[in-house]
Design a protein around this motif. Sequence first.
Motif, short mmCIF file in Angstrom:
data_model
loop_
_atom_site.label_atom_id
_atom_site.label_comp_id
_atom_site.label_asym_id
_atom_site.label_seq_id
_atom_site.Cartn_x
_atom_site.Cartn_y
_atom_site.Cartn_z
N TYR A 277 0.79 -1.01 -0.07
CA TYR A 277 -0.14 -0.03 0.17
C TYR A 277 0.75 1.25 0.02
O TYR A 277 0.42 2.30 -0.41
N SER A 278 2.02 1.05 0.41
CA SER A 278 2.96 2.57 0.48
C SER A 278 3.24 2.86 -0.85
O SER A 278 3.87 3.94 -1.08
N LEU A 279 3.14 1.97 -1.86
CA LEU A 279 3.35 2.60 -3.50
C LEU A 279 2.30 3.33 -3.83
O LEU A 279 2.03 4.20 -4.94
N LEU A 280 0.78 3.30 -2.86
CA LEU A 280 -0.43 4.29 -3.38
C LEU A 280 0.00 5.77 -3.21
O LEU A 280 0.84 5.93 -2.13
N PRO A 281 -0.82 6.57 -3.65
CA PRO A 281 -0.58 8.02 -3.48
C PRO A 281 -1.43 8.26 -2.21
O PRO A 281 -2.40 7.69 -1.62
N HIS A 311 0.33 13.28 -3.25
CA HIS A 311 1.65 12.90 -3.19
C HIS A 311 1.76 11.33 -3.85
O HIS A 311 1.19 10.31 -3.25
N LEU A 312 2.43 11.22 -4.79
CA LEU A 312 2.91 9.76 -5.46
C LEU A 312 4.31 9.27 -5.63
O LEU A 312 5.04 10.15 -6.17
N PRO A 313 4.65 8.52 -4.75
CA PRO A 313 6.08 8.14 -4.89
C PRO A 313 6.47 7.29 -5.81
O PRO A 313 5.58 6.35 -6.39
N LEU A 314 7.44 7.89 -6.82
CA LEU A 314 7.88 7.21 -8.08
C LEU A 314 9.24 6.31 -7.93
O LEU A 314 9.23 5.21 -8.48
N GLU A 316 12.23 5.66 -4.96
CA GLU A 316 12.91 5.76 -3.78
C GLU A 316 14.18 4.94 -3.68
O GLU A 316 14.58 4.58 -2.39
N GLY A 317 14.87 4.72 -4.57
CA GLY A 317 16.14 3.94 -4.65
C GLY A 317 15.78 2.34 -4.43
O GLY A 317 16.66 1.86 -3.67
N GLY A 318 14.67 1.88 -4.29
CA GLY A 318 14.33 0.40 -4.30
C GLY A 318 13.93 0.27 -3.06
O GLY A 318 13.78 -0.85 -2.55
N LYS A 319 13.72 1.02 -1.98
CA LYS A 319 13.41 0.76 -0.57
C LYS A 319 12.04 0.03 -0.46
O LYS A 319 12.07 -0.68 0.39
N ARG A 320 11.33 0.33 -1.14
CA ARG A 320 9.80 -0.01 -1.00
C ARG A 320 9.95 -1.45 -1.46
O ARG A 320 9.19 -2.42 -0.81
N THR A 321 10.51 -1.89 -2.44
CA THR A 321 10.64 -3.34 -2.92
C THR A 321 11.40 -4.05 -2.03
O THR A 321 10.94 -5.11 -1.94
N LEU A 322 12.20 -3.55 -1.25
CA LEU A 322 12.86 -4.30 -0.32
C LEU A 322 12.21 -4.56 0.94
O LEU A 322 12.11 -5.57 1.66
N ASP A 323 11.33 -3.52 1.25
CA ASP A 323 10.02 -3.60 2.32
C ASP A 323 9.60 -4.83 2.12
O ASP A 323 8.85 -5.64 3.00
#
Length: 442
Positions: A277-281, A311-314, A316-323
């Motif tokens: 869900y952190s990928l959502l705006p 606000h939409l995260p586009l 972040e250096g792959g942080k959310r994928t690692l999460d």
Amino acid sequence: MKSRSSFFALLAVVVLVLGAGAESPTPEPVRMTLEDAIAMALDTSEDVRLAEIGYEQTSLLRDRAKTLMKPDIAADASRTWPRDTAGRWNEAADPTDRASIGLTQPLFNTDAYTTFRGSRYLVSAAQFQKEFAVEGALFGVAEVFLSFLQAQSSLDTARETLKLAREQLDATRTRYEAGHAPKTDYLRAETEVSRAERNLERVQNRLVSERLNLARLVGLGDRPFTAVAPDDFKQYPFDGAEPPQELMDTAMAKRKDLEQLRNDIQVAEWTLRQARYSLLPTLDVNVNQSWIEPETSSQPSDYWTASVRAHLPLFEGGKRTLDIKEARFGLEQARLALERQEKLVEQQVADAWLAGKTAKAHLAAFESELKLAEETYEVTKQQYSSGQVTSLDLIDAFTQLTLARANHATQTFQYYQSVLALFRELGRFGEYIPKEQEGDRS
């Protein structure tokens, strides 16, 4: 003179009678069952209260999470004075007054939603921890209760032993004074009485210690009480070669450690959703009202603005994928932990049930030995009175009877302990917690 002495004697008797009647009667001892002790401990135990406070504190997380979706209102006011050309404050110039009030209302915020859902699982975890602590405290009360029960039974045995030793001494004295027994028989009988008296003193002191410990846990103070043996412990069935399947089903349904691990799986699943869900705006609206005095052409007084922000995260250096990957590993670990604990619980229940079955068989054997020892002592005592056996035979029969009684009392306590341990492995101590103290896991 004689009548005056009679009067004073009668007066003294009346005073003694009235004084004796004025004394407060000794309260009757409270008959306490294991359920009574646990119920009183729930009201007085500091450990139980500490667990309840910890749960109530964690329950505030749900309300805290709700505040993330509520509007935020803030006000601001200021007064400024201009500087002169030399850079000094010009207090003679008119100051500029500003004031504003703004409102921010989140419309769509995944952090708020996930925090709220996550707080529910944290509250559930706190509830399980509370029940863990309460069950641990209740198990401790039950152990102390059984220790007091054993000391109480040992006191009865010690008193009966002393009674028999004195009867043996009286019989030996009679034979010694009649010239039918040597003095050594009489001395041996006196020695047995002395040993019985010392043992009685030791058991009485232990009972006092156990009573103080139990009274502290249940909050009875100085009020006298006696413990009643639990009937369900005496009649607990240990039939068959292996534990029945319903015991395993009971443990799987009631063990708090298993419920905690199931809750951990739900937490891990929600953590994975939260990472996705952190990928959502996020979306919120802001309204602001401002005032300024004196107003200017560029900054008029009494005006308001409204804005909508997304606000939409586009990237972040792959942080959310690692999460997300870490959350998947956490979910797999939680599932494996539950499977491992379920196997361990099955083994713990089987071991506790077999230990209880063994203790019950040993108790039955000691009961038979006690009956035989009592019968042997009675026969030997009659034979000694008629001169058919020596005092050594009587003392040996007395010693065997004392040992049989002690073994029976000890094995009874060990059997109760084995049933208590089985109840703990089955998660049955949660049955003693009132429903209103179980909390809300929804």
